[in-house]
Design a protein around this motif. Sequence first.
Motif, PDB file in Angstrom:
ATOM      1  N   SER A 319       0.907  -1.530   0.412  1.00  0.00           N
ATOM      2  CA  SER A 319      -0.174  -0.280   0.173  1.00  0.00           C
ATOM      3  C   SER A 319       0.459   0.946   0.017  1.00  0.00           C
ATOM      4  CB  SER A 319      -1.041  -0.278   1.063  1.00  0.00           C
ATOM      5  OG  SER A 319      -0.211   0.853   1.883  1.00  0.00           O
ATOM      6  N   TYR A 320       2.140   1.727   0.748  1.00  0.00           N
ATOM      7  CA  TYR A 320       3.171   2.351   0.639  1.00  0.00           C
ATOM      8  C   TYR A 320       3.611   2.678  -0.778  1.00  0.00           C
ATOM      9  CZ  TYR A 320       3.287   0.903   5.638  1.00  0.00           C
ATOM     10  OH  TYR A 320       2.483   0.524   6.910  1.00  0.00           O
ATOM     11  N   ALA A 323       1.134   3.977  -3.193  1.00  0.00           N
ATOM     12  CA  ALA A 323       0.015   5.802  -2.428  1.00  0.00           C
ATOM     13  C   ALA A 323       1.766   6.235  -3.121  1.00  0.00           C
ATOM     14  CB  ALA A 323       0.245   5.784  -1.120  1.00  0.00           C
ATOM     15  N   GLU A 325       4.446   6.310  -1.262  1.00  0.00           N
ATOM     16  CA  GLU A 325       4.708   7.179   0.194  1.00  0.00           C
ATOM     17  C   GLU A 325       6.112   6.548   0.727  1.00  0.00           C
ATOM     18  OE1 GLU A 325       1.035   6.888   2.123  1.00  0.00           O
ATOM     19  OE2 GLU A 325       1.809   5.382   3.063  1.00  0.00           O
TER      20      GLU A 325
END
Length: 364
Positions: A319-320, A323, A325
């Motif tokens: 997910s990082y 996204a 990030e």
Amino acid sequence: MIPSTMAAVLLTGHGGIEKLDYRTDVPVPQPKPGEVLIRVAAAGINNTDINTRIGWYSKAVEADTNAGGATGFDSVNDDDASWSGKPLEFPRIQGADACGYIAAVGEGVDAARIGERVLVRNMLRTYVGYRPYECWTFGSECDGGFAQFAVAPAGETHAVNCDWSDAELASIPCAYSTAENMLHRAGLGTETVLISGASGGVGSAAVQLAKRRGAAVIALSSAAKADEVLALGADRVVDRNADLRAELGEGSIDVVIDLVAGEQWPAFMDVLRRGGRYATAGAIAGPISEIDVRTLYLKDLTLMGCTFQEDEVFANLISYIEAGEIRPLVAKTYPLSGIAAAQEDFLSKKHTGKLVLMIPEVAA
């Protein structure tokens, strides 16, 4: 079309770099029920690859990794020289990191997954029935990513949607999951964290992931790499050989994320505040350290060893990535046949970030 043979690097036994045998006639593995076949595009180099090769996990070894990284050790006990503490099976295809594309699926796996670009979770739970605190390491207890093809459990092979290169994605599984797991287990928040070995693969990942959590990051590194570590997000870089008590002050750190251990280890306990937390997943400066147990209990410290990973750790990393990030630093790439040079460069510790093997596609 999937060929019958492939290029791969076979580890033929515990020992020096000469135990790595690059071959082009290795049978392509077949996915069993619940597994996928991955055409590997890139595979990162990690300390665990070298530790496994030289048998460093054996309790018979008390030296640091570099002492036997190129030539191996004379004192290895093959019976306990793996992650699991059980004898390693040879030949073994190592490689804890694998970025690639699903080429075929085993029984029970949706064929629609063919073509997905994926990462394999390096700490596999499928093969041990998802029992707590048990896992297989991809490339240790089963064959890994140093090959043109690899098999892995479908449920632990994650599709990733991003604009990263294959080399960047191959930097993630081992280093970033190790770092994220330590931060997860320590419950790091908006606190002050000290990260050792901050220029290496896991250390540089820990710097980025700690900053993502809003922490104030103090990184230990050589002076020559200070600017690069600051660019990764560290708020301050302290020379790795400094007197930490004098440089930082006793009781000044909330969390220590340690990959080094060795002779400096007692200083980590002193700079932790009362109630502080220490997490480790490595000991590149040597596995044997002294502890004053009075410091441990009088300061109410918590010490954590971090190998096993809860399911959310790797899922969070995906997910990082998606996204935007985090982003790894790739220092250099090599062909699969250049694995010896890659490991020699890894042992020299002159780089910041990750070294990655690029895996050639099979000729049509």
